[in-house]
Write an enzyme that holds these catalytic residues in place. Structure first.
Site, PDB file in Angstrom:
ATOM      1  N   GLY A   1      19.404  -9.259  26.301  1.00 18.69           N
ATOM      2  CA  GLY A   1      19.176  -7.899  25.980  1.00 18.69           C
ATOM      3  C   GLY A   1      18.285  -7.515  26.989  1.00 18.69           C
ATOM      4  O   GLY A   1      17.024  -8.232  27.165  1.00 18.69           O
TER       5      GLY A   1
ATOM      6  N   GLY B   1      16.313  -4.714  27.643  1.00 17.35           N
ATOM      7  CA  GLY B   1      15.462  -3.511  27.152  1.00 17.35           C
ATOM      8  C   GLY B   1      14.151  -3.641  27.744  1.00 17.35           C
ATOM      9  O   GLY B   1      13.704  -4.528  28.617  1.00 17.35           O
ATOM     10  N   PHE B   2      13.036  -3.228  27.012  1.00 16.49           N
ATOM     11  CA  PHE B   2      11.452  -3.130  27.488  1.00 16.49           C
ATOM     12  C   PHE B   2      11.030  -4.818  27.563  1.00 16.49           C
ATOM     13  O   PHE B   2      10.697  -5.294  28.462  1.00 16.49           O
ATOM     14  CB  PHE B   2      10.773  -2.371  26.894  1.00 16.49           C
ATOM     15  CG  PHE B   2      10.923  -0.857  27.162  1.00 16.49           C
ATOM     16  CD1 PHE B   2      10.466  -0.417  28.465  1.00 16.49           C
ATOM     17  CD2 PHE B   2      11.362   0.236  26.336  1.00 16.49           C
ATOM     18  CE1 PHE B   2      10.594   0.836  28.833  1.00 16.49           C
ATOM     19  CE2 PHE B   2      11.505   1.227  26.870  1.00 16.49           C
ATOM     20  CZ  PHE B   2      10.803   1.821  28.131  1.00 16.49           C
TER      21      PHE B   2
ATOM     22  N   VAL C   1      27.347 -10.161  23.182  1.00 16.09           N
ATOM     23  CA  VAL C   1      26.812 -11.544  22.381  1.00 16.09           C
ATOM     24  C   VAL C   1      27.753 -11.447  21.048  1.00 16.09           C
ATOM     25  O   VAL C   1      27.393 -10.110  20.239  1.00 16.09           O
ATOM     26  CB  VAL C   1      25.313 -11.939  22.389  1.00 16.09           C
ATOM     27  CG1 VAL C   1      25.215 -13.045  21.512  1.00 16.09           C
ATOM     28  CG2 VAL C   1      24.995 -12.254  23.726  1.00 16.09           C
TER      29      VAL C   1
ATOM     30  N   GLU D   1      10.908  15.440  20.567  1.00 18.36           N
ATOM     31  CA  GLU D   1      10.992  15.904  21.960  1.00 18.36           C
ATOM     32  C   GLU D   1      12.301  16.548  22.366  1.00 18.36           C
ATOM     33  O   GLU D   1      12.272  17.345  23.123  1.00 18.36           O
ATOM     34  CB  GLU D   1      10.696  14.460  22.666  1.00 18.36           C
ATOM     35  CG  GLU D   1       9.567  13.822  22.725  1.00 18.36           C
ATOM     36  CD  GLU D   1       9.155  12.651  23.525  1.00 18.36           C
ATOM     37  OE1 GLU D   1       7.891  12.874  24.003  1.00 18.36           O
ATOM     38  OE2 GLU D   1       9.991  12.113  24.061  1.00 18.36           O
TER      39      GLU D   1
ATOM     40  N   ASP E   1      11.632  -4.670  19.640  1.00 19.92           N
ATOM     41  CA  ASP E   1      12.115  -4.136  18.089  1.00 19.92           C
ATOM     42  C   ASP E   1      12.718  -5.084  17.125  1.00 19.92           C
ATOM     43  O   ASP E   1      12.508  -4.789  16.019  1.00 19.92           O
ATOM     44  CB  ASP E   1      13.194  -3.018  18.514  1.00 19.92           C
ATOM     45  CG  ASP E   1      12.443  -1.766  19.242  1.00 19.92           C
ATOM     46  OD1 ASP E   1      11.127  -1.830  19.512  1.00 19.92           O
ATOM     47  OD2 ASP E   1      13.272  -0.885  19.593  1.00 19.92           O
TER      48      ASP E   1
ATOM     49  N   ALA F   1       8.071   0.944  22.852  1.00 20.28           N
ATOM     50  CA  ALA F   1       8.039   0.438  24.037  1.00 20.28           C
ATOM     51  C   ALA F   1       6.878  -0.474  24.374  1.00 20.28           C
ATOM     52  O   ALA F   1       7.065  -1.837  24.643  1.00 20.28           O
ATOM     53  CB  ALA F   1       8.244   1.177  25.166  1.00 20.28           C
ATOM     54  N   GLN F   2       5.620  -0.152  23.800  1.00 18.90           N
ATOM     55  CA  GLN F   2       4.567  -0.911  24.207  1.00 18.90           C
ATOM     56  C   GLN F   2       4.526  -2.287  23.478  1.00 18.90           C
ATOM     57  O   GLN F   2       4.363  -3.161  24.249  1.00 18.90           O
ATOM     58  CB  GLN F   2       3.117  -0.146  23.833  1.00 18.90           C
ATOM     59  CG  GLN F   2       2.792   0.839  24.719  1.00 18.90           C
ATOM     60  CD  GLN F   2       2.454  -0.120  25.955  1.00 18.90           C
ATOM     61  OE1 GLN F   2       2.071  -1.097  26.050  1.00 18.90           O
ATOM     62  NE2 GLN F   2       2.963   0.583  27.183  1.00 18.90           N
TER      63      GLN F   2
END
Lengths: 432, 432
Positions: free
Chosen positions: A15, A17-18, A83, A174, A305, A322-323
């Site tokens: 993965g 991602g972030f 995967v 948003e 996550d 994200a953090q």
């Protein structure tokens, strides 16, 4: 998978991602053979996906080639694949393009849209967890307007001009704000022969306020901003079905719409193969210890996550944003380096940098510890921080230019239907 | 189609390419009701499509919303639809979204890829006449590289790393140059574990030189540039088939490849319904007089690629490129204005502004009347002119920034597979 064996320990990361990227970017410099796997060949800056959907930005502003991120390392490999399962006895990962052994495995597969088992909604609704989906949504929005302008049936036009979003977390808020911006500032000039007072945006939320993860202060301000822009907010309301263009809820509310967007929740996207009891049932996240090791394994880690680390402060795990993902990625770099040197690992501690959401032009809300503010300054902070976190100077510059241009000209330049939305099934293909 | 009747004469324009847009942009200010029809909701700057395919630019740099182009007029309407036929007796255009009457009709439907009746090639090859096709090609190029890096079968890797283009007109030459740029400057850093000397680009041309419409000087220089970049050129060679990954030709040459791009010709894309003898058979273009009126009609015009105006200098009609289209569009503005005032129309005269093609970094060829030059200065002229002709400040700026960034960094930022190329059939849907 055509990756040579070396003397170096092999670190496989699933993965980009972030979390995966934070880890990979720094581990390429260490004495490991690094293998990064992802279904896409790019990293997606998910917080700005809604701007792709609402014609503000093109994919190249918020995506970054994964090969470019890891290319500085000599012992690094990227493979674009899916995967399929993990075999922890043989220390192997099985994928669509073959199997690979690992010395250390890091699962950073993130989250997927959660439909809470409602198959009709899953089949019929739009979602926005990756770039192809965001582009599909953009095309559908614009195609509906093209349909609306030609129809002489007032009922049908209503359905085409009504946009319904389920879930008023940051994504829903948003996106609703972005669509309202189009309605207020951009579309009336594009469609002088259409009456945009007919266009409706509905935001439905099960909790008693929008932005439930944020402060009540932020919720109130966000509600006010949204309502000022004409968005209809329905709190304490749960969507129960969406079929034949009809949204049904657990209250009196029901709405006919051609565009129903599901942003009501996410759930972990674990991989098959590890012990079943490593996955927390409803969250679908791996239970990890303070070093991000998955319970029962000492060479398999989960970050972001997909990881659920229970602490006193976060008994249900860290928020799926994200953090924590970035911080866990960075922290695991430190721990793997320590581990490689034979030193004991140190526990992860989450530093809450606050949360924020933008609603539209000059409007955002920010929770920064005890500081809670909204409006123009919050919007400015929101922009600055999002630009800062984009990967690479080029993406920052292009995004900054587009934002400035759009701001000055009340414009959104990317209103192009390049991905005609013929087939809703195609959109249903959820990608990690 | 939901367009009101007014006292104004109604001008219907089919097609928002260079010709249709040149006409529409100026006619919105005149005393007509203007209706522009197109299958897409944007104008495409076709000369830069190859930069979308080779990851240099995103669609929003080279496309412009048609609604934005015509929105300055109060009596103007855009409809996104496909025209199915024309009924000139009733003065009606039939479309997928209903029929519309016209007082004046302008056909500006442009050209489509010409497969010269070869159905196998039509079915199996890639083409690049519009944005979705250009994005498909980009994804296929990148997907093939991802495949090549994992395969251990040397034959299969060869097929995946071999790119074959049929037709060395400007499109074929520029695309071959763009792929060679990727090979030389961008990909080796992305794929440190792949040997890019294995990558081959073949450009096959039926004529005895590349860029047959340009001067022999330009052809020679372009050949030299291409060969220097490693492109294999095969002139006097016609592709006869492409099936099961095998390109066959009328010579000894046959090549196994996973990527075959057909850029060997275009043909007009006329609409059903007018007298059959208005269409010149092999060219598929409408025969028009010096006022761009289609033979036998005085209220139906054709401009751009779809129009064939025989003159002493151009007995086979003007070249099917942007300049004649723009000039005919602009000229028809003048004639329609004269006609509306009861004045006689004036004949069209084509002013040849020259032609040019870029091959790669610092390399282009230009024919400007008697001036024929190539190299760095030509490349500079090419860039300047292409920027100049892009629609709108924003598109110019974004393109300019990307070019500068790519030039300095030897980079192409948009190498994102956002349109996974699963289905070749989908690509076969030719759009005007």
């Amino acid at each position: 998978m055509n990756i040579p064996y070396t003397n170096l320990p092999r670190l496989v990361i699933i993965g980009g991602g972030f979390a995966g990227v934070a880890l990979a970017r720094k581990m390429v410099k260490e004495n490991v053979q690094l293998v990064l796997l992802d279904r896409h060949n790019y990293h997606t800056f998910q917080p700005l996906l809604y701007q792709v959907s609402t014609s503000s930005l093109e994919p190249d502003s918020i995506a970054y080639p994964l090969r470019k991120i890891i290319k500085r390392g000599k012992n690094t490999y990227f493979r674009m694949t899916e995967v399929t399962s993990i075999d922890s006895n043989e220390k192997k990962v099985h994928t669509a393009i073959g199997s690979i052994t690992y010395d250390y495995l890091v699962i950073a597969t993130g989250a997927r849209t959660n439909f809470f088992g409602n198959e009709t909604i899953e089949k019929n609704s739009m979602r926005m967890k990756n770039l192809p989906q965001a582009l599909n949504l953009r095309s559908l929005l614009l195609e509906n307007l093209e349909q609306a302008v030609i129809t002489t049936d007032p009922e049908k036009r209503k359905e085409l001009l009504r946009f319904v979003l389920a879930g008023a977390g940051p994504t829903g808020v948003e996106l609703a704000g972005g669509i309202a911006e189009l309605q207020l500032n951009v579309l009336p000039r594009d469609y002088p022969d259409m009456d945009f007072s007919e266009m409706e945006i509905h935001l439905i939320e099960g909790a008693d306020r929008v932005l439930p993860p944020m402060s009540t202060n932020a919720s109130e301000k966000a509600s006010k901003f949204l309502e000022k822009m004409g968005v209809h907010i329905h709190t304490n309301t749960q969507v129960t079905n969406y079929e034949s263009n009809l949204v049904s809820t657990n209250t009196d509310l029901s709405l006919k719409t051609a565009t129903f967007i599901w942003s009501a929740g996410v759930t972990g996207a674990p991989v098959k193969g590890l012990n079943a009891d490593t996955i927390i049932p409803r969250a679908n996240r791996y239970k990890v210890n303070e070093y991000n090791q998955i319970e029962g394994y000492n060479d398999v880690y989960a970050i972001g996550d997909i990881a659920l680390m229970q602490t006193d402060e976060y008994p249900k795990g860290h928020p799926m944003v994200a953090q924590p993902a970035i911080q866990q990625g960075n922290h695991l770099v430190k721990n793997l380096k320590r581990h490689l040197k034979g030193k004991p690992m140190v526990p992860f501690k989450y530093f809450d940098k606050g949360s924020m959401a933008t609603i539209g032009r000059n409007k955002a809300v920010v929770d920064l510890g005890k500081f809670r503010f909204g409006g123009f300054f919050a919007w400015f902070v929101w922009m600055f921080i999002h630009l800062w976190f984009l990967v690479g100077f080029r993406n920052r510059f292009v995004t900054f230019f587009n934002w400035t241009y759009n701001y000055i000209n009340y414009d959104k330049a990317a209103r192009l239907i390049v991905r005609p939305f013929k087939n809703k099934e195609e959109n249903a293909i959820e990608r990690v």
